[in-house]
Design a protein around this motif. Structure first.
Motif, PDB file in Angstrom:
ATOM      1  N   VAL A  68     -27.737  84.871  18.137  1.00  0.00           N
ATOM      2  CA  VAL A  68     -27.008  86.170  18.245  1.00  0.00           C
ATOM      3  C   VAL A  68     -28.001  87.254  18.032  1.00  0.00           C
ATOM      4  N   ALA A  69     -27.858  88.150  19.048  1.00  0.00           N
ATOM      5  CA  ALA A  69     -29.010  89.354  19.084  1.00  0.00           C
ATOM      6  C   ALA A  69     -28.366  90.463  18.265  1.00  0.00           C
ATOM      7  N   TYR A  70     -27.153  90.674  18.348  1.00  0.00           N
ATOM      8  CA  TYR A  70     -26.631  91.905  17.619  1.00  0.00           C
ATOM      9  C   TYR A  70     -24.946  91.585  17.304  1.00  0.00           C
ATOM     10  N   ALA A  71     -24.402  92.026  16.398  1.00  0.00           N
ATOM     11  CA  ALA A  71     -23.125  92.537  16.506  1.00  0.00           C
ATOM     12  C   ALA A  71     -22.612  93.831  15.994  1.00  0.00           C
ATOM     13  N   VAL A  72     -21.466  94.339  16.719  1.00  0.00           N
ATOM     14  CA  VAL A  72     -21.305  95.971  16.707  1.00  0.00           C
ATOM     15  C   VAL A  72     -19.911  96.086  16.625  1.00  0.00           C
ATOM     16  N   VAL A  73     -19.417  97.044  15.814  1.00  0.00           N
ATOM     17  CA  VAL A  73     -18.013  97.558  15.976  1.00  0.00           C
ATOM     18  C   VAL A  73     -18.025  99.083  16.081  1.00  0.00           C
ATOM     19  N   ARG A  74     -17.277  99.461  17.108  1.00  0.00           N
ATOM     20  CA  ARG A  74     -17.090 100.671  17.551  1.00  0.00           C
ATOM     21  C   ARG A  74     -15.591 101.160  17.296  1.00  0.00           C
ATOM     22  N   ASN A  75     -15.475 102.362  16.867  1.00  0.00           N
ATOM     23  CA  ASN A  75     -13.985 102.715  16.610  1.00  0.00           C
ATOM     24  C   ASN A  75     -13.626 103.467  18.110  1.00  0.00           C
ATOM     25  N   LYS A  76     -12.345 103.727  18.127  1.00  0.00           N
ATOM     26  CA  LYS A  76     -11.679 104.435  19.211  1.00  0.00           C
ATOM     27  C   LYS A  76     -12.411 105.522  19.825  1.00  0.00           C
ATOM     28  N   GLY A  78     -15.501 105.863  19.864  1.00  0.00           N
ATOM     29  CA  GLY A  78     -16.988 105.485  20.432  1.00  0.00           C
ATOM     30  C   GLY A  78     -17.925 105.503  19.024  1.00  0.00           C
ATOM     31  N   ILE A  79     -17.663 105.618  18.019  1.00  0.00           N
ATOM     32  CA  ILE A  79     -18.679 106.014  16.878  1.00  0.00           C
ATOM     33  C   ILE A  79     -18.813 104.449  16.439  1.00  0.00           C
ATOM     34  N   ILE A  80     -20.182 104.178  16.006  1.00  0.00           N
ATOM     35  CA  ILE A  80     -20.523 102.715  15.477  1.00  0.00           C
ATOM     36  C   ILE A  80     -20.056 102.801  13.957  1.00  0.00           C
ATOM     37  N   VAL A  81     -19.201 101.645  13.837  1.00  0.00           N
ATOM     38  CA  VAL A  81     -18.246 101.611  12.491  1.00  0.00           C
ATOM     39  C   VAL A  81     -19.414 100.683  11.617  1.00  0.00           C
ATOM     40  N   ALA A  82     -20.122  99.624  12.290  1.00  0.00           N
ATOM     41  CA  ALA A  82     -20.818  98.484  11.871  1.00  0.00           C
ATOM     42  C   ALA A  82     -21.573  97.923  12.908  1.00  0.00           C
ATOM     43  N   GLY A  83     -22.998  97.914  12.917  1.00  0.00           N
ATOM     44  CA  GLY A  83     -23.786  97.334  13.941  1.00  0.00           C
ATOM     45  C   GLY A  83     -25.068  97.013  13.167  1.00  0.00           C
ATOM     46  N   PHE A  84     -25.408  95.551  13.675  1.00  0.00           N
ATOM     47  CA  PHE A  84     -26.496  95.021  13.073  1.00  0.00           C
ATOM     48  C   PHE A  84     -27.282  94.187  14.057  1.00  0.00           C
ATOM     49  N   PHE A  95     -38.024 100.905  21.141  1.00  0.00           N
ATOM     50  CA  PHE A  95     -36.803 100.718  20.990  1.00  0.00           C
ATOM     51  C   PHE A  95     -36.618 100.628  19.535  1.00  0.00           C
ATOM     52  N   VAL A  96     -37.243  99.622  18.788  1.00  0.00           N
ATOM     53  CA  VAL A  96     -37.175  99.285  17.465  1.00  0.00           C
ATOM     54  C   VAL A  96     -37.381 100.785  16.496  1.00  0.00           C
ATOM     55  N   GLN A  97     -38.421 101.543  17.104  1.00  0.00           N
ATOM     56  CA  GLN A  97     -38.377 102.716  16.307  1.00  0.00           C
ATOM     57  C   GLN A  97     -37.325 103.624  16.436  1.00  0.00           C
ATOM     58  N   LYS A  98     -36.715 103.728  17.388  1.00  0.00           N
ATOM     59  CA  LYS A  98     -35.506 104.484  17.638  1.00  0.00           C
ATOM     60  C   LYS A  98     -34.381 103.916  16.793  1.00  0.00           C
ATOM     61  N   ILE A  99     -34.050 102.699  16.807  1.00  0.00           N
ATOM     62  CA  ILE A  99     -33.072 102.138  15.949  1.00  0.00           C
ATOM     63  C   ILE A  99     -33.276 102.355  14.502  1.00  0.00           C
ATOM     64  N   LYS A 100     -34.380 102.217  13.996  1.00  0.00           N
ATOM     65  CA  LYS A 100     -34.852 102.682  12.433  1.00  0.00           C
ATOM     66  C   LYS A 100     -34.689 104.137  12.303  1.00  0.00           C
ATOM     67  N   GLU A 101     -34.695 104.865  13.405  1.00  0.00           N
ATOM     68  CA  GLU A 101     -34.784 106.330  13.057  1.00  0.00           C
ATOM     69  C   GLU A 101     -33.290 106.806  13.121  1.00  0.00           C
ATOM     70  N   LYS A 102     -32.457 105.999  14.016  1.00  0.00           N
ATOM     71  CA  LYS A 102     -31.050 106.792  14.378  1.00  0.00           C
ATOM     72  C   LYS A 102     -29.999 105.626  14.202  1.00  0.00           C
ATOM     73  N   GLY A 103     -30.338 104.404  13.868  1.00  0.00           N
ATOM     74  CA  GLY A 103     -29.352 103.428  13.692  1.00  0.00           C
ATOM     75  C   GLY A 103     -29.141 102.871  15.004  1.00  0.00           C
ATOM     76  N   PHE A 104     -27.882 102.208  15.017  1.00  0.00           N
ATOM     77  CA  PHE A 104     -27.368 101.441  16.473  1.00  0.00           C
ATOM     78  C   PHE A 104     -26.596 102.573  16.907  1.00  0.00           C
ATOM     79  N   GLN A 105     -27.042 102.686  18.129  1.00  0.00           N
ATOM     80  CA  GLN A 105     -26.481 103.921  18.991  1.00  0.00           C
ATOM     81  C   GLN A 105     -25.459 103.159  19.880  1.00  0.00           C
TER      82      GLN A 105
END
Length: 244
Positions: A68-76, A78-84, A95-105
């Motif tokens: 598994v690369a990732y698992a993500v839940v978005r609400n209606k 489009g906001i990420i509720v949970a993403g890993f 890409f890694v730096q962006k994720i660390k700074e802003k989280g799962f986009q």
């Protein structure tokens, strides 16, 4: 014989190379759907109750599964509720730096959207320089979406593992042996009798009319031999009449 063996070998290799990757891709798609539906069943109730702690725990657990690369839940909205992500070390540094700074986009998953009226969709994506198969399904209770991404580079690894496995090599060896035996058999049953008839026809054309033609092999070759024998006899009789 060699040309025929090469043709059959090429057909076999072509079939193998075009079939095995498709089978592995199909297995990848089935696994992504199974994981998505399983996770969907786990988080639907907590998400409806806005129990985001449980949702995050379940999504994180799913993201750590093998392949598994990732698992993500978005609400209606489009906001990420949970993403890993499973392992960020696999992705490009920027890409890694962006994720660390802003989280799962949410814009990461924009290329795989559900067609209106459908319950889910799958697409090949390239995220952070890594090829991923993304499976998305709707979350009816919340109106959101669940995404599960699987690494597709595992397909190539599995393909070469299968290609170079002892079982495949043994099957390949047996195939070539069977093909060789088949051509030997065809050579014995068809080529040799045809070569013998050709030799007899050449000798008849040179005036040797006392040869008895006894063709062996398949029915068609025996019939050809019988026809040559009748022709030889007719020519001999005609020559004897002319010599009188």
């Amino acid at each position: 014989m060699l040309v025929g063996l090469l043709i059959i070998s090429t057909i076999f290799v072509h079939f193998y190379l075009n079939t095995v990757p498709d089978v592995l891709q199909h297995q990848l798609e089935l696994r992504s759907r199974a994981l998505t539906e399983s996770l969907k069943g786990t988080i639907t109730a907590p998400l409806a109750k806005k129990d985001y702690l449980t949702v995050n725990q379940e999504v994180k657990r799913a993201s750590k599964l093998s392949g598994v690369a990732y698992a993500v839940v978005r609400n209606k909205r489009g906001i990420i509720v949970a993403g890993f992500f499973n392992n960020l070390n696999k992705f490009e540094n920027d890409f890694v730096q962006k994720i660390k700074e802003k989280g799962f986009q949410s814009d990461i998953l924009i290329k795989n959207t559900i067609i209106p009226g459908e319950q889910g969709a799958g697409a090949q994506l390239k995220i952070g320089g890594v090829p991923v198969y993304d499976q998305v399904t709707t979350l009816p209770e919340s109106g959101g979406e669940l995404h599960v991404g699987l690494y597709t580079d595992n397909i190539d690894k599995h393909f070469f593992q299968i290609l170079l496995s002892p079982l495949t090599l043994v099957l390949l060896l047996l195939f070539f042996l069977a093909a060789y035996l088949l051509f030997v058999l065809l050579d014995k049953l068809i080529t040799e009798p045809m070569r013998s008839l050709t030799n007899v026809a050449n000798r008849i054309s040179l005036g040797e009319l006392d040869l008895a033609i006894m063709a062996a092999g398949p029915r068609e070759i025996r019939e050809l031999g019988a026809a040559l024998e009748r022709m030889r006899h007719s020519i001999k009789v005609a020559m004897e009449r002319l010599s009188r």
